[in-house]
Scaffold this motif. Sequence first.
Motif, PDB file in Angstrom:
ATOM      1  N   TYR A 126      -9.474  -6.748  -9.041  1.00 54.83           N
ATOM      2  CA  TYR A 126      -9.332  -5.727  -8.005  1.00 54.83           C
ATOM      3  C   TYR A 126     -10.627  -4.928  -7.834  1.00 54.83           C
ATOM      4  N   VAL A 127     -11.237  -4.525  -8.963  1.00 54.94           N
ATOM      5  CA  VAL A 127     -12.461  -3.721  -8.888  1.00 54.94           C
ATOM      6  C   VAL A 127     -13.590  -4.508  -8.231  1.00 54.94           C
ATOM      7  N   GLU A 128     -13.612  -5.808  -8.423  1.00 53.79           N
ATOM      8  CA  GLU A 128     -14.635  -6.629  -7.787  1.00 53.79           C
ATOM      9  C   GLU A 128     -14.602  -6.481  -6.270  1.00 53.79           C
ATOM     10  N   THR A 129     -13.425  -6.200  -5.724  1.00 52.78           N
ATOM     11  CA  THR A 129     -13.285  -6.029  -4.272  1.00 52.78           C
ATOM     12  C   THR A 129     -13.375  -4.570  -3.847  1.00 52.78           C
ATOM     13  N   TYR A 130     -12.696  -3.684  -4.579  1.00 53.34           N
ATOM     14  CA  TYR A 130     -12.528  -2.312  -4.098  1.00 53.34           C
ATOM     15  C   TYR A 130     -13.236  -1.235  -4.914  1.00 53.34           C
ATOM     16  N   GLY A 131     -13.773  -1.572  -6.093  1.00 51.53           N
ATOM     17  CA  GLY A 131     -14.276  -0.522  -6.953  1.00 51.53           C
ATOM     18  C   GLY A 131     -15.766  -0.493  -7.208  1.00 51.53           C
ATOM     19  N   LYS A 132     -16.520  -1.433  -6.651  1.00 52.78           N
ATOM     20  CA  LYS A 132     -17.941  -1.498  -6.981  1.00 52.78           C
ATOM     21  C   LYS A 132     -18.699  -0.244  -6.564  1.00 52.78           C
ATOM     22  N   LYS A 133     -18.330   0.324  -5.441  1.00 48.20           N
ATOM     23  CA  LYS A 133     -19.015   1.538  -4.986  1.00 48.20           C
ATOM     24  C   LYS A 133     -18.781   2.689  -5.958  1.00 48.20           C
ATOM     25  N   SER A 333      -3.109  -4.862  -2.630  1.00 53.06           N
ATOM     26  CA  SER A 333      -3.916  -5.766  -3.447  1.00 53.06           C
ATOM     27  C   SER A 333      -3.595  -5.598  -4.926  1.00 53.06           C
ATOM     28  N   ALA A 334      -3.460  -4.351  -5.368  1.00 56.16           N
ATOM     29  CA  ALA A 334      -3.132  -4.101  -6.773  1.00 56.16           C
ATOM     30  C   ALA A 334      -1.800  -4.748  -7.137  1.00 56.16           C
ATOM     31  N   LYS A 335      -0.801  -4.577  -6.288  1.00 51.01           N
ATOM     32  CA  LYS A 335       0.511  -5.176  -6.554  1.00 51.01           C
ATOM     33  C   LYS A 335       0.439  -6.702  -6.542  1.00 51.01           C
ATOM     34  N   ARG A 336      -0.290  -7.244  -5.577  1.00 46.87           N
ATOM     35  CA  ARG A 336      -0.397  -8.709  -5.464  1.00 46.87           C
ATOM     36  C   ARG A 336      -1.100  -9.296  -6.679  1.00 46.87           C
ATOM     37  N   LEU A 337      -2.173  -8.655  -7.129  1.00 48.79           N
ATOM     38  CA  LEU A 337      -2.926  -9.186  -8.265  1.00 48.79           C
ATOM     39  C   LEU A 337      -2.138  -9.062  -9.569  1.00 48.79           C
ATOM     40  N   ILE A 338      -1.386  -7.975  -9.722  1.00 54.03           N
ATOM     41  CA  ILE A 338      -0.528  -7.838 -10.906  1.00 54.03           C
ATOM     42  C   ILE A 338       0.513  -8.955 -10.929  1.00 54.03           C
ATOM     43  N   GLU A 339       1.088  -9.235  -9.768  1.00 52.69           N
ATOM     44  CA  GLU A 339       2.064 -10.324  -9.662  1.00 52.69           C
ATOM     45  C   GLU A 339       1.400 -11.669  -9.924  1.00 52.69           C
ATOM     46  N   LYS A 340       0.206 -11.872  -9.398  1.00 55.31           N
ATOM     47  CA  LYS A 340      -0.526 -13.131  -9.570  1.00 55.31           C
ATOM     48  C   LYS A 340      -0.801 -13.426 -11.040  1.00 55.31           C
ATOM     49  N   HIS A 341      -1.141 -12.395 -11.802  1.00 58.93           N
ATOM     50  CA  HIS A 341      -1.567 -12.603 -13.188  1.00 58.93           C
ATOM     51  C   HIS A 341      -0.470 -12.351 -14.214  1.00 58.93           C
ATOM     52  N   LYS A 342       0.727 -12.025 -13.762  1.00 56.55           N
ATOM     53  CA  LYS A 342       1.781 -11.699 -14.743  1.00 56.55           C
ATOM     54  C   LYS A 342       2.083 -12.913 -15.604  1.00 56.55           C
ATOM     55  N   ARG A 343       2.453 -12.634 -16.853  1.00 58.41           N
ATOM     56  CA  ARG A 343       2.724 -13.691 -17.822  1.00 58.41           C
ATOM     57  C   ARG A 343       4.221 -13.793 -18.070  1.00 58.41           C
TER      58      ARG A 343
END
Length: 343
Positions: A126-133, A333-343
């Motif tokens: 997520y930070v790679e997209t939204y947090g670099k600044k 995006s945060a919700k989608r990525l958490i869902e994508k990586h859930k174990r």
Amino acid sequence: MKTRHFVNAALGAALALGATLAGAQEITLKVAHFWPSAALSQQKVLLPWCEKIAKESANRLKCQIYPSMQLGGTPPQLIQQATDGVADIVWTLPGYTAGRFPSVEAFELPFMSRSAESTSRALWEYVETYGKKDFARVKPLAFHVHDNGYVHGNRQISTMADFNGLKMRAPTRLTNKMLAAFGAAPVAMPLPAVTESMSKGVIDGYVLPWEVIPTMKLQELTKYHTETDPAEPALYTAVFVIAMNKAKYDSLPADLKKVIDNNAGADFSAQIGRVWDESAPAARQQAVDHGNVFNTIPASELASWRKEGDKLAAEWVEEMNGKGYPGQAMLDSAKRLIEKHKR
């Protein structure tokens, strides 16, 4: 002529040797954090990480670790210490400096995370997209969250109404807002102050993950522990960053930069989260052994808690939009990525 060639050759050899010695120079990195030296953070994360970069650099990179704010200052000042070069590497919470790193707050909204490992991997992406600044003035090495956060204190919490009037400590701006929405009086303070505040009755309770409670001996000062239905997302989590001074990183030769880069990023972030997840059962057991009282909030009661969490998320989106960030896209995006990586 021969003498001149000899001198030039000798000079060239000396310069080459000097360059080689400079390239082989040992570099000691000052690593600062706010936990005590016995804490899991230092013993299970920092020490192994430092040993790994030392091995991979043939001992040219070494660490000098400064726990418990030994370089001076307060925990909220750690990120500035990394920016200014007081420390070469720091480990801290972006949320300790409220408003400075708004992008990562999406992960601190209520009911987002299910495990620290998967959420930490999602957070790095997520930070790679939204947090670099937000983090442009340091070189991030890892972003992670802690294991599932719960409510602890000296009053029994069974319903949201039980929060009314309680003075509750939280680590970040959004967890304070969450507690206020539940009816508590939030008290912002860094972790090291919680033990004394509980012993003196300054606060009635706090929200924390299990891992840190024995480190601060809080199981000895706490009677009640309120957990949430394990089938539901965690009540909350908090975002951490391990950040390096940019000038220090830029000063490294290319091969040592590669050592740092190989030990930073999504895998390192997820590894830290896994350490936190694995630590929770043993830490919880210490509260069990102390004879404390446990309560689990069922999904039926949590429904009203989640409604307050949804309101807080909507407010956060509007706040981000007002600051020029794409609030809804960030939350989605945060919700989608958490869902994508859930174990």
